[in-house]
Design a protein around this motif. Structure first.
Motif, PDB file in Angstrom:
ATOM      1  N   THR A 142       9.633 -23.697  -4.537  1.00  0.00           N
ATOM      2  CA  THR A 142       8.270 -23.210  -4.778  1.00  0.00           C
ATOM      3  C   THR A 142       8.306 -21.853  -5.479  1.00  0.00           C
ATOM      4  N   GLU A 168       2.334 -27.275  -3.649  1.00  0.00           N
ATOM      5  CA  GLU A 168       2.729 -28.002  -2.448  1.00  0.00           C
ATOM      6  C   GLU A 168       1.543 -28.178  -1.487  1.00  0.00           C
ATOM      7  N   ASP A 206       4.916 -29.832  -7.100  1.00  0.00           N
ATOM      8  CA  ASP A 206       5.721 -29.305  -5.994  1.00  0.00           C
ATOM      9  C   ASP A 206       5.680 -30.247  -4.800  1.00  0.00           C
ATOM     10  N   GLU A 207       6.783 -30.903  -4.553  1.00  0.00           N
ATOM     11  CA  GLU A 207       6.956 -31.863  -3.445  1.00  0.00           C
ATOM     12  C   GLU A 207       5.774 -32.826  -3.298  1.00  0.00           C
TER      13      GLU A 207
HETATM   14 MG   LIG Z   1       8.252 -25.290  -1.349  1.00  0.00          MG
END
Ligand SMILES: [Mg+2]
Ligand SMILES: Nc1ncnc2c1ncn2[C@@H]1O[C@H](COP(=O)(O)OP(=O)(O)OP(=O)(O)O)[C@@H](O)[C@H]1O
Length: 227
Positions: free
Chosen positions: A43, A85, A162-163
């Protein structure tokens, strides 16, 4: 030529280094997977690219231009979409308004907005049925889809995801993978940088993988992940 180059990035949070001499590059049309465990710095690297975390050392080049000193709000027009995220939707805005936010912020023209909405419809047709719902009333998985739509609105050249698979039920994770494939088909020139803790998940769709560990790129782990 690389679209984005991060050179020897060093960044700190609360006095400790979270990125240590991280260098990555990504070309137009490439899908780059950034793999790392919790706290590895994934991140942080995306926030450096977006201008939300300052560099202590190093540089970020986009389209051959050094943007390290460019404040986050001035990066809006670069055409980089970001799906964080934790999604960060505006709860009182509808899904459609959340998706349109970057268009307003970036002052996109009517034709460009229309083109981007058509892409979003193609990649994530499920969003159509949700368009009038409030962002705050969606499930976590639905919010991830909206965050992807919003990133596509801003992401003329590149998207940072992000993820996106984190916390998705298996059926929804498969659907999300389908959406990324549809995106590849519709926008073969788009650069996609996607993070994940599990290398297996992104292996089928990534052109390259980069492994981060404690803020550093791990070359050996990358070789293992590739074979
Ligand atoms: Mg992260
Ligand atoms: N707000 C914060 N305050 C203090 N330390 C932080 C903060 N945010 C991140 N860190 C630290 O920075 C380092 C890198 O965190 P980062 O969020 O970039 O990792 P990550 O790879 O994205 O992890 P995750 O998989 O959990 O999302 C970690 O050691 C983390 O503890």
């Amino acid at each position: 030529m690389a679209l984005l180059k991060v050179n020897h990035a060093v960044a700190e949070i609360a006095g400790s280094q979270v990125l240590r001499q991280v260098s990555i590059d990504i070309a137009a049309g490439e899908t780059l997977a950034l793999i790392g465990r919790n706290g590895a710095g994934k991140t942080s690297l995306l926030r450096v690219i977006m201008g939300a975390l300052p560099l202590v050392h190093g540089s970020v080049e986009f389209n051959g231009r050094d943007i390290a000193m460019l404040p986050a709000h001035d990066r809006v027009g670069l055409g980089i979409g970001y799906a964080p995220e934790e999604r960060r939707l505006i709860g009182k805005f509808t899904v459609r308004e959340n998706i349109l936010l970057p268009a307003w912020a970036g002052r996109l023209g009517r034709a460009e907005i229309q083109e981007r909405l058509e892409l979003i419809d193609f990649v994530a047709p499920e969003l159509k049925d949700l368009s009038a719902r409030l962002g705050g009333l969606l499930s976590g998985g639905q919010q991830k889809m909206v965050a992807l739509g919003r990133a596509l609105m801003a992401g003329k050249h590149m998207v940072l995801l992000d993820e996106p698979f984190q916390g998705l039920a298996p059926a929804l994770a498969l659907k999300y993978a389908d959406m990324l494939r549809a995106l590849r088909d519709a926008r073969p020139d788009l650069a996609v940088l996607v993070t994940e803790s599990n290398p297996q998940l992104l292996q089928p769709m990534a052109d390259r993988m980069i492994v981060l560990e404690r803020g550093e790129i791990q070359v050996e782990a990358m070789e293992k992940a590739i074979v």
